[in-house]
Design an enzyme around this catalytic site. Structure first.
Site, mmCIF file in Angstrom:
data_model
loop_
_atom_site.group_PDB
_atom_site.id
_atom_site.type_symbol
_atom_site.label_atom_id
_atom_site.label_comp_id
_atom_site.label_asym_id
_atom_site.label_seq_id
_atom_site.Cartn_x
_atom_site.Cartn_y
_atom_site.Cartn_z
ATOM 1 N N HIS A 38 0.452 -1.680 -5.872
ATOM 2 C CA HIS A 38 0.485 -0.241 -6.151
ATOM 3 C C HIS A 38 0.065 0.520 -4.904
ATOM 4 O O HIS A 38 -1.042 0.343 -4.404
ATOM 5 C CB HIS A 38 -0.430 0.086 -7.343
ATOM 6 C CG HIS A 38 0.015 -0.593 -8.613
ATOM 7 N ND1 HIS A 38 -0.710 -0.582 -9.765
ATOM 8 C CD2 HIS A 38 1.139 -1.306 -8.894
ATOM 9 C CE1 HIS A 38 -0.059 -1.247 -10.704
ATOM 10 N NE2 HIS A 38 1.068 -1.713 -10.200
ATOM 11 N N ASP A 81 7.516 -0.929 -9.488
ATOM 12 C CA ASP A 81 7.539 -0.124 -8.268
ATOM 13 C C ASP A 81 8.002 1.308 -8.503
ATOM 14 O O ASP A 81 8.602 1.940 -7.626
ATOM 15 C CB ASP A 81 8.426 -0.778 -7.187
ATOM 16 C CG ASP A 81 7.934 -2.164 -6.824
ATOM 17 O OD1 ASP A 81 6.718 -2.403 -6.926
ATOM 18 O OD2 ASP A 81 8.763 -3.007 -6.444
HETATM 19 P P1 GDP Z 1 4.088 0.926 -8.106
HETATM 20 O O1 GDP Z 1 4.099 -0.551 -7.975
HETATM 21 O O2 GDP Z 1 4.736 1.410 -9.346
HETATM 22 O O3 GDP Z 1 2.724 1.523 -7.910
HETATM 23 O O4 GDP Z 1 4.985 1.469 -6.918
HETATM 24 P P2 GDP Z 1 4.966 0.949 -5.394
HETATM 25 O O5 GDP Z 1 3.728 1.441 -4.751
HETATM 26 O O6 GDP Z 1 5.253 -0.503 -5.339
HETATM 27 O O7 GDP Z 1 6.253 1.663 -4.812
HETATM 28 C C1 GDP Z 1 6.416 3.040 -4.873
HETATM 29 C C2 GDP Z 1 6.605 3.574 -3.440
HETATM 30 O O8 GDP Z 1 7.044 4.905 -3.501
HETATM 31 C C3 GDP Z 1 5.320 3.601 -2.630
HETATM 32 O O9 GDP Z 1 5.661 3.376 -1.286
HETATM 33 C C4 GDP Z 1 4.821 5.025 -2.828
HETATM 34 O O10 GDP Z 1 4.009 5.476 -1.744
HETATM 35 C C5 GDP Z 1 6.112 5.764 -2.874
HETATM 36 N N1 GDP Z 1 6.128 6.990 -3.689
HETATM 37 C C6 GDP Z 1 5.553 7.214 -4.910
HETATM 38 N N2 GDP Z 1 5.924 8.422 -5.390
HETATM 39 C C7 GDP Z 1 6.743 8.966 -4.455
HETATM 40 C C8 GDP Z 1 7.486 10.184 -4.379
HETATM 41 O O11 GDP Z 1 7.489 11.008 -5.288
HETATM 42 N N3 GDP Z 1 8.245 10.373 -3.252
HETATM 43 C C9 GDP Z 1 8.297 9.471 -2.229
HETATM 44 N N4 GDP Z 1 9.065 9.734 -1.173
HETATM 45 N N5 GDP Z 1 7.619 8.317 -2.269
HETATM 46 C C10 GDP Z 1 6.867 8.062 -3.382
HETATM 47 P P1 IMO Z 2 4.410 -3.460 -9.642
HETATM 48 O O1 IMO Z 2 3.190 -3.419 -10.519
HETATM 49 C C1 IMO Z 2 8.396 -5.110 -8.831
HETATM 50 C C2 IMO Z 2 9.175 -9.159 -10.331
HETATM 51 C C3 IMO Z 2 9.411 -10.145 -9.197
HETATM 52 C C4 IMO Z 2 10.365 -11.105 -9.883
HETATM 53 C C5 IMO Z 2 9.817 -11.158 -11.314
HETATM 54 C C6 IMO Z 2 8.902 -12.339 -11.598
HETATM 55 O O2 IMO Z 2 4.108 -3.304 -8.207
HETATM 56 O O3 IMO Z 2 5.444 -2.527 -10.159
HETATM 57 P P2 IMO Z 2 6.416 -12.919 -10.892
HETATM 58 O O4 IMO Z 2 5.809 -13.146 -9.537
HETATM 59 O O5 IMO Z 2 5.781 -11.816 -11.651
HETATM 60 O O6 IMO Z 2 6.522 -14.167 -11.708
HETATM 61 O O7 IMO Z 2 7.946 -12.475 -10.572
HETATM 62 O O8 IMO Z 2 9.086 -9.968 -11.495
HETATM 63 N N1 IMO Z 2 7.932 -8.378 -10.221
HETATM 64 C C7 IMO Z 2 7.861 -7.134 -9.750
HETATM 65 N N2 IMO Z 2 8.809 -6.346 -9.209
HETATM 66 N N3 IMO Z 2 7.146 -4.649 -8.969
HETATM 67 C C8 IMO Z 2 6.184 -5.410 -9.538
HETATM 68 O O9 IMO Z 2 4.926 -4.973 -9.806
HETATM 69 C C9 IMO Z 2 6.524 -6.735 -9.921
HETATM 70 N N4 IMO Z 2 5.838 -7.744 -10.481
HETATM 71 C C10 IMO Z 2 6.710 -8.740 -10.678
HETATM 72 O O10 IMO Z 2 10.004 -9.532 -8.086
HETATM 73 O O11 IMO Z 2 11.646 -10.546 -9.953
HETATM 74 MG MG MG Z 3 4.710 -2.044 -6.719
#
Ligand code: GDP
Ligand code: IMO
Ligand code: MG
Length: 431
Positions: free
Chosen positions: A41, A13
């Protein structure tokens, strides 16, 4: 550079989706190479929010080819849903632009059932998985009983293998896990429908990518999760069931080591984690609540509140070393606006002994005390900044120190959730 991998440097994340979306503008092909729909994502494009789980983030740019590689585990039902959803939002219109590896393994409903039943049985010791069946699907891959998209080419043989698995899994679910068995007939019907929808995307993605790279096309590899969730290099057993670092590009993308030019690490300006397991710089209470609210830190896959902590340079150095990170994209700097002082972890301590890296034996991570350095914060909004010069001096100082502590240059800085809200210092495709 022509081939670039984006990898998460923390516990997932980090904002990979947004950075991949931004870089996709300069790429021809975007590839997912590991993980499944445990990934989520988020992309914000013209104010519209998309959460992609299996489809690479290139799908939001017209004409980009999206590849789901052999190293992924794909829930066919979830993939069909995601494709339909994107089509209803006028994306992925041309089926030729999505390619799904014959060799990718399928996540079946029994994998989900086992994942959930095991977590329930573990109670307090649960890993906190997403419950999408990822671990059990990778287990079957390694046990050589997994079902691949290749198996769909002969549906009668596929059904035989599926029935064998359903028999075994139901026995396990009922007798050991004391859980409800899955309905075989229903699963076969679901797979028949999924087959009709997905056969058109099947491709020898490894050869496709090799030929594309040889032809000089730009390829972006979109990592899922993060280094600390890596099955080998993360906080085992509180990890996911795949390698999530740059090394997985080769196994899971099916390309050769020499074919990857650069690795971009993605890290938040602080740290978050969903699920259980050690988290040395975790903060609790009002400050964590404020950062969670400001950063909207609720899991995009499961809606769970994310745990919050300070930036941890020990983990950053671990990620840089393991992945040969060329540059770091530091996201969500805007979320730290108004926090004073800011802290960054420079090293760990256990009973007076200082560790610059993760102490040997990952169990020690449970016992470390972070050593912090404090830095002054800033109060001005930074969401409109598009160059480092437009940032308050304390924000620039914070960035410089994070880069120095991590041992890598900054390539990008995120100042908001939208595609544009990014300070691009160096774009790997343009260097
Ligand atoms: P990922 O799994 O690595 O793609 O990340 P996620 O999408 O799960 O979580 C990242 C969150 O942060 C999302 O809600 C994005 O829209 C948000 N985000 C990404 N970059 C930025 C940033 O620079 N500033 C802010 N405020 N939000 C961001
Ligand atoms: P992105 O790509 C955050 C974490 C789960 C749990 C552990 C194992 O969005 O960054 P699983 O279902 O994979 O067997 O769970 O891994 N986890 C993540 N946490 N972002 C992710 O993906 C995750 N993918 C798995 O929360 O702790
Ligand atoms: Mg994510």
């Amino acid at each position: 550079m022509k081939t670039v991998a984006v990898v998460g440097s923390q516990w997932g994340d980090e904002g990979k989706g947004k950075i991949v979306d931004l870089l996709a503008a300069d790429a021809d092909i975007v590839v997912r190479f590991q993980g499944g729909n445990n990934a989520a994502h988020t992309l914000v494009v013209n104010g519209e929010k998309f959460i992609l789980r299996l489809v690479p983030a290139g799908a939001l740019h017209d004409g980009k080819i999206c590849v789901i590689g052999n190293g992924t585990v794909v829930d066919p039902i979830a993939l069909v849903e995601e494709i339909e959803n994107l089509k209803s939002r006028l994306r992925l219109k041309d089926d030729a632009l999505l390619k799904l590896s014959y060799d990718a393994h399928m996540v079946m409903p029994y994998h989900r059932a086992i994942d959930r039943a095991r977590e329930a049985r573990l109670g307090k010791s649960a890993i906190g998985t997403t419950g999408f069946g990822i671990g059990p699907a990778y287990e079957d891959k390694m046990a050589r009983i997994g079902l691949r998209f290749d198996d769909l080419t002969n549906f009668a043989v596929f059904v035989e293998k599926l029935e064998r698995n359903i028999r075994d899994k139901n026995l396990y679910l009922k007798t050991l896990l004391k859980a409800k068995p899955v309905n075989g007939a229903e699963i076969i019907a679901q797979m028949r429908r999924a087959r009709t929808r997905l056969m058109r995307y099947l491709c020898d993605t490894s050869t496709f990518l090799h030929e594309a790279i040889a032809a000089g096309r730009r390829v972006l590899f979109e990592g899922a999760h993060g280094v600390m969730l890596d099955i080998d290099h993360g906080t085992y057993p509180y990890v996911t069931s795949s390698n999530c670092g740059a090394s997985a590009v080769f196994g899971g993308g099916g390309i050769a080591p020499g074919e990857l030019d650069a690795v971009l690490g993605i890290s938040k300006a602080y740290t978050t984690r969903v699920g259980a397991g050690p988290f040395p710089t975790e903060i609790k209470g009002k400050l964590a609540d404020a950062l969670r609210a400001e950063g909207d830190e609720f899991g995009s896959a499961t809606g769970r509140p994310r745990r919050i902590g300070w930036f941890d340079s020990v983990l950053a150095r671990h990620a840089v070393r393991l992945n040969g990170i060329w540059g770091l994209a530091l996201t969500k700097l805007d979320v730290l606006t108004g926090i004073d002082p800011l802290k960054a972890c420079t090293a760990y301590e256990i009973r007076g002994t200082r560790y610059e890296g993760i102490p040997p034996g990952r169990h020690m991570l449970e016992r470390v005390k972070p050593v912090y350095e404090e830095m002054p914060g800033w109060t001005e909004s930074i969401t409109e900044a598009r160059s480092l010069e437009e940032l308050p001096s304390n924000a620039r100082r914070y960035l410089a120190r994070i880069s120095e502590l991590s041992g890598v240059k900054l390539a990008m800085v995120g100042v908001g959730a939208s595609r544009e809200a990014t300070i691009v210092i160096s774009n790997p495709f343009l260097t």
